[in-house]
Design a protein around this motif. Structure first.
Motif, mmCIF file in Angstrom:
data_model
loop_
_atom_site.group_PDB
_atom_site.id
_atom_site.type_symbol
_atom_site.label_atom_id
_atom_site.label_comp_id
_atom_site.label_asym_id
_atom_site.label_seq_id
_atom_site.Cartn_x
_atom_site.Cartn_y
_atom_site.Cartn_z
ATOM 1 N N VAL A 140 1.046 -1.137 0.022
ATOM 2 C CA VAL A 140 -0.195 0.021 -0.012
ATOM 3 C C VAL A 140 0.950 1.290 0.173
ATOM 4 N N ALA A 141 0.443 2.223 -0.887
ATOM 5 C CA ALA A 141 1.248 3.456 -0.873
ATOM 6 C C ALA A 141 0.161 4.620 -0.158
ATOM 7 N N THR A 146 -2.433 11.072 5.256
ATOM 8 C CA THR A 146 -2.935 9.923 5.885
ATOM 9 C C THR A 146 -1.829 8.995 6.653
ATOM 10 N N ALA A 147 -0.468 9.295 6.276
ATOM 11 C CA ALA A 147 0.456 8.655 7.299
ATOM 12 C C ALA A 147 0.331 9.386 8.609
ATOM 13 N N LEU A 148 0.123 10.950 8.667
ATOM 14 C CA LEU A 148 0.286 11.602 9.848
ATOM 15 C C LEU A 148 -0.864 11.153 10.480
ATOM 16 N N THR A 149 -2.192 11.014 9.984
ATOM 17 C CA THR A 149 -3.476 10.582 10.639
ATOM 18 C C THR A 149 -3.633 9.218 11.421
ATOM 19 N N PHE A 150 -2.644 8.427 10.471
ATOM 20 C CA PHE A 150 -2.760 6.794 11.052
ATOM 21 C C PHE A 150 -1.751 6.785 11.956
ATOM 22 N N PHE A 151 -0.314 7.512 11.626
ATOM 23 C CA PHE A 151 0.892 6.817 12.520
ATOM 24 C C PHE A 151 1.529 8.072 13.218
ATOM 25 N N GLY A 152 1.043 9.264 12.912
ATOM 26 C CA GLY A 152 1.702 10.471 13.473
ATOM 27 C C GLY A 152 2.939 10.882 12.688
ATOM 28 N N VAL A 156 6.874 5.789 7.954
ATOM 29 C CA VAL A 156 6.292 4.537 8.298
ATOM 30 C C VAL A 156 6.321 3.233 7.258
ATOM 31 N N LEU A 157 7.270 3.286 6.556
ATOM 32 C CA LEU A 157 7.630 2.198 5.734
ATOM 33 C C LEU A 157 7.693 1.092 6.556
ATOM 34 N N GLY A 158 6.991 -0.151 6.090
ATOM 35 C CA GLY A 158 7.099 -1.118 6.866
ATOM 36 C C GLY A 158 5.886 -1.480 7.687
ATOM 37 N N GLN A 178 4.426 0.473 1.608
ATOM 38 C CA GLN A 178 5.727 0.505 0.958
ATOM 39 C C GLN A 178 6.160 1.945 0.334
ATOM 40 N N ALA A 179 5.425 2.757 0.566
ATOM 41 C CA ALA A 179 5.671 4.255 -0.032
ATOM 42 C C ALA A 179 4.660 5.226 0.575
ATOM 43 N N VAL A 180 5.203 6.487 0.937
ATOM 44 C CA VAL A 180 4.363 7.697 1.107
ATOM 45 C C VAL A 180 4.626 8.605 0.227
ATOM 46 N N LEU A 181 3.062 9.098 -0.396
ATOM 47 C CA LEU A 181 3.181 9.917 -1.492
ATOM 48 C C LEU A 181 3.139 11.318 -1.133
ATOM 49 N N ASP A 182 3.525 12.291 -1.406
ATOM 50 C CA ASP A 182 3.183 13.812 -1.327
ATOM 51 C C ASP A 182 1.687 13.758 -1.523
ATOM 52 N N ASP A 183 0.837 14.544 -0.710
ATOM 53 C CA ASP A 183 -0.585 14.839 -0.903
ATOM 54 C C ASP A 183 -0.773 15.354 -2.303
ATOM 55 N N PHE A 184 -1.856 14.738 -3.129
ATOM 56 C CA PHE A 184 -1.851 14.744 -4.502
ATOM 57 C C PHE A 184 -2.304 16.486 -4.786
ATOM 58 N N PRO A 185 -1.786 16.931 -6.000
ATOM 59 C CA PRO A 185 -2.025 18.354 -6.165
ATOM 60 C C PRO A 185 -3.073 18.797 -6.427
#
Length: 810
Positions: A140-141, A146-152, A156-158, A178-185
């Motif tokens: 999942v990417a 979302t990364a900040l919401t779910f994990f702070g 968060v790889l792995g 497997q990846a953190v994407l920049d917020d979509f433009p």
């Protein structure tokens, strides 16, 4: 000296500065907005070679074009066409439960996709290796937000995210980040919170999704479309709908695609044209005012310029003086306009979300400097300056007739168009079902577990007085479920099969929306229960246990008192069935030949309603048959006490959470939904209203200044008329007549132009208001009243002064 000149003529300078400033603000706002709209999806490296397949079903005329493609149709695209370099599937999923760090979440922007997504699109990856993304299964990417919401954190790889899809609650699947994407433009029509990997071409092959193709350089989309259509047609069985592909360029999606199912609310090229036209009107009126008042100022200062010429000044020297004056004025106007533009979102409901940057500010500023500075030299070209210091010939208002006509023509056309747009939007709101719409709340995309518990939820809601009514429907307003099936009806003479669209509802649907019957009764009485429907929906020819299920269903029906199916038709359905009078349909036997043939058993037509307008107003009303099937209703609808909205919403959420705490309670007011459906039209209406107001203000300022100038040059004429016995009132009417005749001529020119514009705008709606004669009369009276009020007090002042003083005027 220059500032002394400004103080001396502050009225002229003030009017011009305000006019140019307003024009600058509007131009900067619209330039920034239009540039942003045209930039959508253009940041991808291969944007010009990326297409999305839209699907047309040729044999189903009632079926709208869809942005989604069934997975089975994508299979030939992978290896049958050398023109296709890559294929991306983007499959949305609704009501999935996500678990991360032992907390449960949900997302409306969750998609399954394949590895090609990161090869075709150029979204920025903050963490992880873009080249190897989705090469392994169950990856999942996630977006930065979302990364900040779910994990702070975004490191968060792995980490693991568990997903439980709506119809597979017992099969939770674990995916590894497997990846953190920049917020979509902001200028991307694709916006995702989470992207889950598709592990093979065949996974979720029966799920419809958005399909994008990256073509080889030089490939022609039209030729490829024909090849795809031919390939698809080969796999279609006789009698099945024939699919037809339409390849839409990626960069065209935002402005040119408005299908029922879109990834996001798209813009509109029509809206852009209206915005540009409105901005152009404001700019032209401001420009006309500037040239007219600049000409007036030049005439006023003509004797001073002649003195300069006598003292040896050349035309170039005079030009420099004019340029310096204009540059100061334009600079002040740009400061005023920029202040308005940068604070626009604070006081505007247009919601243009201005991304104004330094480039746009400098571009528009330079454009204004060039245009208005050049225009300041026009009087020097048209008026010859001599060394004769005697008083110049009078310059009356006739010189400005053409420009005033043009100004008022634009203003009147804008007023007429604005009134028609407001009238149409009011008409739309009246046509959609429901009274007290501000008290109607929608709970859309209800998860299946809650649909199955609808009866329990409804009972718990109606115990509270704050909830006045509760019902449900297949889809939320603005959409019609694509459930089109053949029907049978007693007394139909035509041998051909008739097809109607099924709209499932709850028995209280009509009461909630205050819908009355044209014939028959809307009292549906006892309707099928959830348990009955769960048994009936499994009975179809492909099910090997259908006979056993059929027996169980009949037994269940007996034990629970049974019910008789009831159907309701709309006027469009009567027309489709060839029935002339609503009364002729009541009591007739009716049946829907649905796939699960026991789901809509033979029953009778109990009522006929007017066309419902449950969908949008851009398309013709579908021939509908309405029946009460709870399992089909994925939108719940509540009508609350409008005086206790906060309390009612709290109750809706509390009762929801008692039954299904895993799914967050999500709601929207029906008024907000309609506002979103017609967002582009509301934007057009508000923009044109703003432009009309600005054009009127600028026209008033221009007419005020020019009438003041004209009356100054008629002071002696007025004195002579008064000396010869004319009354002040007679002189007032005579002077006003000159301006009113210009407005009448402008009205005569503007009316047919406005009629053409408004009828063309209204043509996009299937149901539209009339362009009534009173709109033109009202607009003409408004323009005439504005003109009279603008010049009358100046005219009265001149007409009522002492004729002796007037005769002394030079």
């Amino acid at each position: 000296m220059l500032f002394n000149q400004i103080r001396k003529n502050k009225k002229w300078y003030g009017i011009n500065t305000l006019g140019i400033g307003l024009a600058f603000a509007v131009t900067l706002i619209i330039f920034s907005f239009v540039r942003n709209e045209f930039s959508y999806d253009g940041f991808h490296r291969n944007a010009s070679d990326i297409y999305r397949i839209n699907l047309d079903l040729q044999s189903m005329k009632q079926q709208p074009t869809s942005s989604r493609l069934p997975g089975m149709l994508t299979q030939p695209l992978y290896d049958k066409f050398p023109e296709i370099r890559n294929v991306v599937r983007l499959i949305p999923t609704e009501n999935a439960i996500l678990t991360a760090n032992e907390n449960k979440y949900s997302s409306d922007k969750l998609f399954f996709t394949n590895k090609s997504f990161f090869e075709v699109f150029d979204f920025k990856v903050l963490r992880g290796n873009k080249e190897t993304l989705f090469e392994a299964p169950n990856q999942v990417a996630i977006s930065k937000k979302t990364a900040l919401t779910f994990f702070g954190s975004i490191d968060v790889l792995g980490q693991e995210i568990q997903i439980q899809e709506q119809y597979h609650r017992s099969q939770a699947t674990i995916y590894t980040v497997q990846a953190v994407l920049d917020d979509f433009p902001q200028n991307s029509h694709i916006k995702a919170d989470l992207l889950f990997s598709l592990n093979s071409k065949e996974e979720k092959v029966h799920f419809p999704g958005f399909t994008y193709l990256l073509l080889e350089k030089g490939s022609k989309a039209t030729s490829l479309t024909s090849l795809i259509d031919a390939q698809w047609k080969n796999g279609i069985k006789e009698g099945e709908p024939v699919p037809s592909a339409h390849l839409m360029p990626l960069k065209d999606i935002h402005l040119h695609s408005n299908n029922d199912e879109e990834l996001s609310k798209n813009g509109s090229i029509t809206s852009l044209i209206i915005l540009i036209t409105g901005a152009l009107i404001v700019f032209l009126i401001a420009f006309i005012n500037f040239t007219n008042l600049n000409y007036v100022q030049f005439i006023t200062d003509l004797k001073n310029f002649k003195v300069h010429v006598v003292n040896g000044a050349s035309r170039i020297d005079i030009a420099k003086i004019l340029i310096r004056r204009s540059l100061l004025q334009i600079s002040l106007a740009i400061v005023v306009g920029a202040a308005i533009a940068f604070n626009f979102n604070h006081f505007s409901k247009l919601l243009l979300k201005l991304p104004i940057n330094l480039y746009e500010l400098l571009t528009v500023s330079l454009l204004f400097y060039l245009i208005f500075a050049s225009a300041s030299l026009l009087p020097l070209i048209t008026i010859r300056i001599t060394k004769d210091l005697s008083r110049s010939q009078n310059q009356g208002s006739k010189k400005f007739v053409a420009s005033l006509l043009f100004q008022f023509m634009l203003s009147i056309a804008a007023i007429i168009t604005t009134i028609v747009l407001h009238k149409q939007m009011d008409f739309i709101n009246q046509q959609h079902p429901g009274t007290e719409k501000s008290a109607i709340i929608l709970i859309p995309n209800v998860p299946y577990p809650m649909i199955a518990k609808y009866e329990i939820l409804k009972e718990s809601y109606l115990k509270h007085p704050e909830i006045r009514n509760f019902s449900a429907s297949t889809y939320k307003p603005g959409l019609i479920a694509p459930l089109i099936f053949p029907v049978e009806m007693e007394g139909l003479d035509s041998p051909e099969k008739k097809k109607l669209t099924i709209l499932s509802i709850d028995e209280d649907f009509f009461k909630l929306f205050d819908i009355k019957a044209l014939a028959g009764s809307l009292d549906m009485g006892v309707t099928s229960s959830v348990k009955w429907e769960q048994k009936a929906i499994g009975i179809h020819d492909q099910n090997p246990y259908k006979n056993q299920l059929l027996e169980e269903l009949h037994q269940y029906t007996k034990e629970h008192g049974g019910f008789k199916e009831k159907y309701i038709l709309n006027k469009a359905a009567l027309k489709e069935l060839g029935i002339k009078r609503p009364e002729d349909a009541i009591g007739k036997q009716f049946k829907v030949n649905f796939t699960a043939y026991e789901m809509f058993p033979k029953g009778e037509v109990i009522a006929v309603i007017d066309d419902l307008h449950y969908g949008d107003m851009f398309t013709q009303e579908k021939p509908l048959v309405l029946a009460a099937k709870k399992l089909f209703n994925s939108t719940f609808i509540a009508k609350i006490d409008p005086n206790q909205k906060a309390e009612a919403i709290k109750i809706l959420e509390q009762e929801w959470n008692k039954i299904d705490p895993d799914h967050p309670f999500k709601y929207e007011f029906i008024t907000d939904l309609y506002a979103n459906i017609y967002a582009n039209q509301y934007k057009e209406m508000r923009a044109l209203t703003l432009f009309s107001i600005l054009s009127i203000i600028l026209s008033i300022l221009g007419m005020f200044a020019l009438s003041s100038f004209s009356i100054q040059h008629k002071t002696k004429e007025i004195g002579i008329r008064k000396a010869n016995g004319s009354s002040s009132l007679e002189i007032l009417f005579q002077l006003i007549r000159e301006y009113t005749q210009w407005v009448i001529i402008a009205f005569a020119i503007a009316s047919p132009i406005a009629y053409y514009i408004t009828t063309d705008w209204l043509s996009k709606f299937a149901y539209r208001t009339e362009v009534s004669w009173w709109i033109f009369v009202l607009s003409g009276i408004m323009a005439l009243g504005i003109a009279i009020l603008t010049v009358s007090w100046q005219t009265w002042k001149a007409a009522s002064q002492n004729p002796v003083e007037a005769l002394k005027y030079e």
